[in-house]
Design an enzyme around this catalytic site. Sequence first.
Site, short mmCIF file in Angstrom:
data_model
loop_
_atom_site.label_atom_id
_atom_site.label_comp_id
_atom_site.label_asym_id
_atom_site.label_seq_id
_atom_site.Cartn_x
_atom_site.Cartn_y
_atom_site.Cartn_z
N ASP A 33 -19.96 22.29 -15.54
CA ASP A 33 -18.61 22.86 -15.64
C ASP A 33 -18.72 24.39 -15.76
OD1 ASP A 33 -15.63 21.48 -16.57
OD2 ASP A 33 -15.92 23.65 -16.80
N ASN A 89 -9.15 13.20 -17.81
CA ASN A 89 -7.76 13.65 -17.91
C ASN A 89 -6.99 13.15 -16.69
OD1 ASN A 89 -8.13 15.13 -20.31
ND2 ASN A 89 -8.98 16.85 -19.17
N GLN A 96 -4.86 17.74 -16.65
CA GLN A 96 -5.64 17.70 -15.41
C GLN A 96 -5.31 18.94 -14.59
OE1 GLN A 96 -5.23 14.12 -13.01
NE2 GLN A 96 -6.71 14.86 -11.49
N SER A 97 -6.35 19.67 -14.21
CA SER A 97 -6.14 20.92 -13.45
C SER A 97 -6.77 20.87 -12.07
CB SER A 97 -6.68 22.12 -14.23
OG SER A 97 -8.08 21.98 -14.45
N VAL A 98 -7.72 19.96 -11.86
CA VAL A 98 -8.31 19.77 -10.53
C VAL A 98 -7.96 18.35 -10.10
CG1 VAL A 98 -10.42 19.72 -9.15
CG2 VAL A 98 -10.20 21.39 -11.01
N HIS A 102 -12.53 13.36 -12.07
CA HIS A 102 -13.81 13.83 -12.60
C HIS A 102 -13.93 13.37 -14.03
CE1 HIS A 102 -10.66 16.87 -12.82
NE2 HIS A 102 -11.13 17.16 -14.03
N HIS A 104 -15.52 14.09 -17.48
CA HIS A 104 -16.19 15.13 -18.27
C HIS A 104 -17.25 14.46 -19.16
CE1 HIS A 104 -13.06 18.42 -17.82
NE2 HIS A 104 -12.32 17.37 -17.53
P1 AMP Z 1 -9.42 19.00 -15.84
O1 AMP Z 1 -8.68 20.03 -16.62
O2 AMP Z 1 -9.68 17.72 -16.56
O3 AMP Z 1 -8.81 18.80 -14.46
O4 AMP Z 1 -10.88 19.62 -15.63
C1 AMP Z 1 -11.21 20.46 -14.56
C2 AMP Z 1 -12.52 21.09 -14.93
O5 AMP Z 1 -13.07 21.67 -13.77
C3 AMP Z 1 -12.39 22.21 -15.98
O6 AMP Z 1 -13.21 21.89 -17.10
C4 AMP Z 1 -12.89 23.43 -15.24
O7 AMP Z 1 -13.61 24.32 -16.06
C5 AMP Z 1 -13.77 22.83 -14.16
N1 AMP Z 1 -13.96 23.62 -12.97
C6 AMP Z 1 -13.02 24.33 -12.30
N2 AMP Z 1 -13.57 24.93 -11.22
C7 AMP Z 1 -14.88 24.57 -11.21
C8 AMP Z 1 -15.99 24.87 -10.35
N3 AMP Z 1 -15.83 25.66 -9.26
N4 AMP Z 1 -17.21 24.33 -10.64
C9 AMP Z 1 -17.36 23.55 -11.75
N5 AMP Z 1 -16.36 23.24 -12.60
C10 AMP Z 1 -15.13 23.75 -12.34
#
Ligand code: AMP
Length: 116
Positions: A33, A89, A96-98, A102, A104
């Site tokens: 991460d 998430n 959830q931001s991506v 995934h 964690h």
């Molecule tokens: P979530 O908030 O559960 O969607 O988690 C998304 C995670 O992706 C966060 O912990 C970010 O720090 C991580 N993240 C975002 N961009 C990248 C990247 N380019 N490489 C690795 N982790 C990332």
Amino acid sequence: MARDPACLFCRIVAGTTPAEFLYRDEHTAVLRDVRPQAPFHALVIPVEHVRTLDDLREEHAALVAELVLRAVTLAREHGLAEGYRLVWNCGADAGQSVWHIHLHVLGGRALAWPPG
Ligand code: AMP
């Protein structure tokens, strides 16, 4: 296999956006991460694009098992013998931001409960 060119994690598994891989096989990948929330923080992701946990179907059962077993193996390989946490998430309220599922894997310190 489903891919979304607009998705960050699809671009990472395709090799067009750089990331630190800790593991990669045909179905799964592990990324470190970029904003770690614990001394050890990695993300176990499917190579296939699945937007959220809500998009999982019966056909994904083997893939979900692979992701969890990869996370457990990762924790073992990284010496998280005192404990670790797996977090998934799902959706905006969960943070959830991506939008590519995934798992964690967090460890290396005592983790508070309940989470925020
Ligand atoms: P979530 O908030 O559960 O969607 O988690 C998304 C995670 O992706 C966060 O912990 C970010 O720090 C991580 N993240 C975002 N961009 C990248 C990247 N380019 N490489 C690795 N982790 C990332």
